[in-house]
Each structure stands twice: as C-alpha cells, then as structure tokens.
Motif scaffolding. Structure first.
Motif, PDB file in Angstrom:
ATOM      1  N   HIS A 127       0.828  -1.205   0.000  1.00 25.63           N
ATOM      2  CA  HIS A 127       0.000   0.000   0.000  1.00 25.63           C
ATOM      3  C   HIS A 127       0.871   1.267   0.000  1.00 25.63           C
ATOM      4  N   HIS A 131       1.521   4.470  -2.721  1.00 30.01           N
ATOM      5  CA  HIS A 131       1.576   5.908  -2.401  1.00 30.01           C
ATOM      6  C   HIS A 131       2.849   6.526  -2.977  1.00 30.01           C
ATOM      7  N   CYS A 143      -5.274   7.606  -1.122  1.00 32.93           N
ATOM      8  CA  CYS A 143      -5.685   6.205  -1.242  1.00 32.93           C
ATOM      9  C   CYS A 143      -7.201   6.038  -1.191  1.00 32.93           C
TER      10      CYS A 143
END
Ligand SMILES: [Zn+2]
Length: 236
Positions: A127, A131, A143
C-alpha cells in the motif's frame, strides 16, 4: 507504467520467500523489526512489481524507512518531505505487535486476510509503495481516490485502502475503557481514580486535583498518561 499484472499472490509469495532467505527473523509472527527490513521489502517489491521504476525515478532523492512505536491508528504512512526533497515510509510497530494473538479476532489489511504479522507487513508495504509510486508519478497521492484503488488492485489485488487491525483504542474499549469511562490505576504506589480523556498507545486520564489545570467543566484535573492495560474500570 503500472500495467495490471496477473498474479499478485504469486508476487507476494515471491517477496516473502526472498525476504525470509535474507531476514529469517521476520518469519510468521516475528518479534522484532528494523528500518532495514522495511528497506529490504521495498527493494524486493520495486524489482518484482514495479520493474525497478521506483528506484529509477527516485534517482538520487533519498527514500528512508522508519519503524514507529507512536502510530496507534495508521499501520503505515508515506511522506514527501520538502527542502530538501526526500520520501519516507513509516510502519507502526505498535499495531503489528498489538495483533496476531491467537485469542484475537482475525484481521484484514487492505481488504485481504492477513494470516500472520509478516502478511500484514507485506500488505501495508504494498500500500505504501503505491503511495510512493503515485507521489513520484503525479506529485500527489490519495488512497481514498479511484486512481489509487485502480493501481493497488491492478498491482496487488487490494480491495480496500484501510486496515482492520485491532487498535489500542478498540482493545481498551472492549475492556470498558473508552473516552469518558471512570477508571482506576496506580501511580507511584498510590491509587488514583479518574476519567479517560483520550485513548492512544497510552490513555490520557484526568484525575480531579485542585493543583491541576481547569477544564471546561470547571473542575481542575491533573493529567496522567497510562498504558491502557494498567487501567481497570472504576465504579461511578
Ligand atoms: Zn493510504
């Protein structure tokens, strides 16, 4: 640049195997983690899932990694610091180490089941690397937005942008220790009773004290920072 790939699970298994070959202390529900472990994971994913784009785009711009014991709600964060420009990825050890007790409920990270601590770590690193990729490619990253969701799903099969780990706040709440609860605790051999004002890694407890600061209810309180585990519910 981020063409969808067929098998995110295979990539994750590949990273997991390569990581454990070089850092066996990260197996399963590991007990310690260092910034250099995060860097290892970032480098492996960059090569495997981003075709080395991250390092190439960064060039000489520093990318640092940090393990934080202070983050109690976010599992990971990615920062772009300016002047001088550098990027930083931070992962919460409090949340990693505060989960995966056999007695706990199951947890998900980014919408996928995390079987163990290492699973959760890999999912949050994926994740955060999305970014980073967005920040490098577009100058911004969100996100909760569709663009992020498309990349994270295409590259890694993510289904959500949040985690469902057990936070210190939830754990305290389950024991009846939420904001506003009356609690008792011991401090330097003395028992105090107060009201919970905030719950993070430590709970802020306000104890009536004429020498303390005056609050909006007109009462003076002394403020204590107490680990939630050290609090017990007190009778009203
Ligand atoms: Zn995010």
């Amino acid at each position: 640049m981020f063409a969808p790939r067929p098998a995110p699970d295979a990539d994750r298994a590949w990273v997991r195997a390569r990581l454990l070959a070089g850092a066996p202390h990260l197996a399963g529900d590991f007990q310690r983690i260092h910034a250099r472990d995060l860097r290892r994971i970032g480098t492996l994913y960059d090569g495997r899932s981003f075709d080395g784009t991250l390092a190439r785009t960064l060039g000489d711009t520093p990318l640092t990694y940090r393990v934080s014991g202070r983050m109690t709600r976010c599992l990971g964060l990615t920062y772009r610091h300016l002047q001088p420009l550098r990027f930083e990825i931070v992962v919460s050890s409090t949340l990693l180490f505060g989960n995966f007790d056999p007695a706990d409920r199951g947890v998900q990270v980014v919408g996928l089941d995390a079987r163990d601590r290492l699973d959760a770590l890999l999912l949050v690193m994926e994740h955060e690397l999305v970014h980073l990729a967005e920040l490098l490619a577009f100058g911004d990253s969100d996100c909760a937005a569709d663009r992020f969701a498309g990349i994270a799903h295409g590259l890694f099969g993510h289904r959500e942008h949040t985690h469902r780990l057990i936070t210190p706040r939830e754990r305290a709440h389950a024991r009846g220790i939420g904001v506003g609860a009356r609690v008792a605790f011991e401090h330097r051999g003395q028992r105090h009773v107060g009201v919970v004002n905030r719950v993070g890694r430590r709970a802020t407890v306000l104890v009536p004290d004429p020498k303390g600061a005056r609050y909006s209810d007109g009462v003076c309180y002394a403020k204590f920072y107490v680990p939630p585990d050290a609090l017990t519910p007190a009778d009203p």
